[in-house]
Design an enzyme around this catalytic site. Structure first.
Site, PDB file in Angstrom:
ATOM      1  N   HIS A  52       0.945  -1.158   0.001  1.00 20.86           N
ATOM      2  CA  HIS A  52      -0.144  -0.090  -0.028  1.00 20.86           C
ATOM      3  C   HIS A  52       1.011   1.284  -0.098  1.00 20.86           C
ATOM      4  O   HIS A  52       0.385   2.221  -0.220  1.00 20.86           O
ATOM      5  CB  HIS A  52      -0.970   0.042   1.240  1.00 20.86           C
ATOM      6  CG  HIS A  52      -2.136  -0.954   1.088  1.00 20.86           C
ATOM      7  ND1 HIS A  52      -2.006  -2.554   1.227  1.00 20.86           N
ATOM      8  CD2 HIS A  52      -3.403  -0.669   0.377  1.00 20.86           C
ATOM      9  CE1 HIS A  52      -3.248  -2.751   1.032  1.00 20.86           C
ATOM     10  NE2 HIS A  52      -4.149  -2.028   0.663  1.00 20.86           N
ATOM     11  N   GLY A  53       1.978   1.276   0.431  1.00 22.12           N
ATOM     12  CA  GLY A  53       2.761   2.280   0.333  1.00 22.12           C
ATOM     13  C   GLY A  53       4.326   2.220   1.067  1.00 22.12           C
ATOM     14  O   GLY A  53       4.328   1.009   1.927  1.00 22.12           O
TER      15      GLY A  53
END
Lengths: 353, 473
Positions: B323-324
């Site tokens: 996600h990051g």
């Protein structure tokens, strides 16, 4: 395929578009414009986007009034620094033939002058007075204002599309929707008004200024020594940064916007006057305005005014106001006592030139 | 290009016009061309990455399929993994790794050891890399025959509805559809238009209106009370659901109108009765991808409890990082992995006695609160920022927990209550099947009116246009 496309996609879309068109024409009617203008929200506790839109809505309402006018344009310093009623009385008493209208909008930058030409240079506008401040000539588009203060052809003239900047070009096209549709241009204001109507809190605006008159000013608002930097994320930092990013340049979008507007005013036969708005002397200590170079900004503006035949009024005539700290509520805005002194002086300036 | 951008209107109009007039094969070529235009809008050179990924994996998968030598096949699949994960690592994780190493080094009193190169993350790279990777792995496992032509494979990877923010499609689901897709079929069009309309409503009217409040809360948590922090994170839970599921709805709706079915991504996740259940309902295409290509290859639950826990935590740690590239995302993943693992352990020890007897609303409530706590780690810009938020949320005895006046929290609580009721009513209307269609069985006038009203609502009540949250991944 065609039948299904037409029936299931085109027809519902057309019905929706017709409903939007109907609502749009109602919102643009004189009655709706006047009603919303009279009942526009105040400033305190209102999201900045609603503030920006209600101010622009007020400009729409003013543009529809059938009087020959002198339009005083500028940022929140103009909203808060000029008492329109006092000015109107002064003009009437001295037989000046035009009616003053303050067209101040929060964080107004000079590049926005041509973008708002429709609202400023109406057929009844005979004179425009633009009161700039130190931060008016940035080379960037203000993020909170662009959706509503927008005019695609004028924007493209100031900042042409870059072939490879597809994201930037896309953004410009997105903002164009607000040119055509008031339902999107004034969406936040209309939502706010609808909410206030639903909750029975819709009432006429009691006073046109951002800050209520008679407010006590905190002494800390007037720095006497150099302040530490403003923390990131604070609203005013954008203006300061935009100024510092373009400091020393005389070809920014702001200066180009001023020059373009000057030409538009000349074409329309409207007299154009440019002057700095009053700013407190204590600003030289404030974290907001320290290092800002007034002389260079004034010199650049004067050069443009001279080139395009506008009247430039230097700040010398207002030095005494700028040196009286107590007339300012903060580093940008006049207190109501300051407004009472500044307004007639501005009136004299307008009438004398 | 954003679905909610002005330029998307003429774009989709051209796509539909093309789909109406072109034959099947021409349509496939045209869809590829349109998809590349769609992808090139933010930054044209990114299409090179997309093309590289497409051509590379197409030829590698054919090589894998043709070869019978296990060594060659293994070599080819490793090359594909290196190509895909290398792209992801270079653009998404190299800077994170360098910064983390430098931080450790500086924390120990040393100097920064590595230069930090931080290129802009190409849109949707995490999605199309996973799609391409799963395809070569499936071919390697002999679970999928490779695509007959590069054109079909290119459309699978670049098909614009799913290109930028999923759902993550599998080759075995999408490729067979290319040969038999038929646009503008009656029921598919009705259901597709419904998905698009309601997707825009969720995104523009709900998510974009909540976004400024959430942004302000996380920008300046010091101004919040504890109750305000709970409200802000609930707003974020609603925002991210409406944003992401709204995007998915639009993507699936457009695909459906064009004759393609994309896998479902959401199934009423906030009505989940446990965290494991939540992950069967939230971002389904990612959680099933992680299960099939990470958790199970790591051993899954076939090798005892310790191995299962390790597999879970590694899967969720990497899922968080997907996600990051930041530690708060990794922590968010670990948090969910830990709860799923503890839930599994409790089930192994006590069976259904512990959790199942609770009434459904209690299970839904507890699960939702656990999800909210996780969202703090997800939304905060850093781990310390998340801790600041937790401080506010979990000190009810502190003087700062209650707001100065109940009137301060009444409007947002009212909004949450209203949205919760709307959510429940729509769950009833869809009979619990987020994939279904509410309008299909309605008369034409009702359908047309519902869609026209939704269009009107989107124009009237949209918030300030925001990028879709999942674009950053």
């Amino acid at each position: 395929m065609w039948a299904i496309f037409g029936k299931e996609i085109l027809v519902p879309a057309l019905i929706g578009i017709l409903a939007i068109a109907g609502l749009e024409s109602w919102v643009r009617s004189d009655a709706a414009v006047d009603y919303i203008d009279v009942h526009r929200p105040g400033y305190i506790g209102i999201p900045i986007r609603v503030v920006v839109e209600k101010q622009l809505w007020h400009l729409e309402a003013l543009a529809r009034t059938g009087v020959d006018r002198v339009a005083i344009v500028g940022s929140s310093s103009v909203v808060n620094g000029i008492d329109e009623r006092t000015l109107r009385q002064q003009f009437r008493d001295l037989g000046y033939p035009l009616q003053p209208q303050t067209l101040g909008v929060t964080a107004f930058l000079a590049y926005e002058l041509p973008l708002l030409k429709r609202l400023i240079l109406t057929s009844r506008t005979k004179r425009v007075v633009y009161l700039y401040n130190l931060f008016s000539f940035a080379d960037q588009v203000h993020p909170e204002a662009v959706d509503s203060r927008w005019d695609l052809p004028e924007m493209l003239r100031l900042q042409p599309l870059q072939p490879w900047d597809t994201a930037g070009n896309n953004l410009i096209l997105d903002r164009t929707a607000t040119n055509f549709l008031w339902l999107t241009r004034y969406r936040d204001l209309l939502k706010e008004e609808a909410w206030r109507a639903l909750t029975a809190t819709l009432s006429p605006l009691d006073q046109p200024y951002d800050y209520p008159p008679g407010e006590i000013i905190a002494p800390s608002q007037r720095p006497q020594a150099m302040e530490p930097p403003i923390p990131p994320g604070t609203g005013v930092v954008w203006l300061r940064k935009a100024y510092l990013d373009s400091t020393g340049r005389n070809d920014t979008m702001g200066y180009r916007g001023l020059e373009r507007f000057c030409a538009l005013a000349r074409e329309a036969g409207v007299d154009f006057m440019v002057a700095p708005v009053v700013e407190p002397a204590f600003n030289r200590f404030s974290a907001y305005a320290k290092e800002a170079d007034r002389e260079t900004v004034d010199r650049n503006v004067k050069a443009i005014a001279d080139r395009c035949g506008a009247t430039f009024v230097p700040r010398d005539g207002f030095k005494d106001i700028e040196s009286r700290d107590m007339l300012f509520r903060d580093f940008v805005h006049l207190y109501d006592t300051g407004r009472d002194i500044y307004t007639p002086r501005l009136g004299e300036m307008i009438m004398s030139r | 290009m954003l679905f909610n951008s002005f330029i998307f209107l003429p774009f989709i109009f051209c796509v539909f016009a093309m789909a109406l007039v072109a034959g099947r094969r021409a349509r496939v070529f045209a869809l590829i061309a349109f998809s590349y235009v769609f992808y090139s809008i933010p930054y044209p050179p990114w299409v090179i990455l997309l093309a590289l990924c497409t051509v590379g994996d197409f030829h590698l998968s054919r090589w894998i399929d043709r070869s019978d030598a296990p060594g060659t096949r293994r070599f080819a699949v490793v090359v594909s993994c290196v190509l895909n994960l290398g792209l992801l690592a270079a653009y998404k994780y190299a800077a994170f790794l360098a910064i983390s190493i430098n931080d450790i080094s500086q924390g120990l009193g040393g100097v920064a050891l590595l230069p930090v190169y931080q290129p802009e993350l190409p849109l949707g790279i995490s999605f199309f890399v996973f799609e391409s990777l799963s395809y070569t792995i499936d071919v390697y496992r002999r679970r999928l025959k490779p695509a007959d032509s590069l054109v079909d494979y290119a459309l699978f990877i670049c098909f614009f509805p799913h290109l930028i923010a999923g759902p993550i499609v599998r080759g075995r689901d999408f490729l067979p559809q290319i040969k038999k897709h038929l646009p503008f079929q009656r029921s598919a069009t009705i259901a597709g238009v419904e998905l698009v309309a309601f997707g825009f409503f969720k995104k523009a009217v709900i998510a974009d209106n909540l976004a400024p409040h959430v942004d302000q809360a996380f920008l300046d948590p010091g101004s919040l009370s504890g109750a305000g922090a709970w409200i802000a994170i609930t707003f974020f839970a609603i925002q991210i659901y409406c944003d992401f599921s709204g995007y998915t709805d639009i993507a699936r709706g457009i695909a459906r109108i064009l004759g393609f079915e994309l896998g479902r991504n959401f199934n009423w996740p906030y009505l989940a009765q446990s965290i494991a259940d939540f992950w069967r309902r939230w971002h389904i295409s990612l959680s099933t991808w992680l299960r099939d290509y990470l958790y199970i290859p790591l051993g899954g639950n076939r090798h005892g409890v310790p191995r299962m826990l390790c597999a879970l935590l590694v899967t969720w740690f990497l899922g968080g990082l997907w996600h990051g590239a930041a530690w708060h995302f990794a922590l968010w993943g670990l948090y969910h992995g830990l709860i799923v693992g503890l839930g599994g352990l409790a089930y192994a020890r006590y069976g259904t006695r512990l959790w199942d007897p609770l009434p459904s609303f209690a299970k839904i409530g507890v699960t939702f609160v656990l999800v909210l706590i996780g969202w703090v780690l997800f939304r905060a810009n850093s781990v310390p920022a998340a801790w600041t938020f937790f401080d506010l949320m979990f000190q009810p005895w502190s003087g700062r927990f209650l707001p100065k006046s109940l009137a301060d929290i009444a409007p947002p609580v009212g909004v949450i209550a209203m949205l919760a009721i709307a959510h429940f009513l729509s769950w009833r209307a869809y009979r619990g099947d987020e994939d279904g269609s509410m309008l299909l069985a309605r008369p034409y006038t009702a359908r047309a009116a519902a869609l026209a009203l939704t269009l009107l609502a989107v124009v009237l009540f949209a918030g300030k246009s925001q990028t879709f949250i999942y674009f950053q991944f």
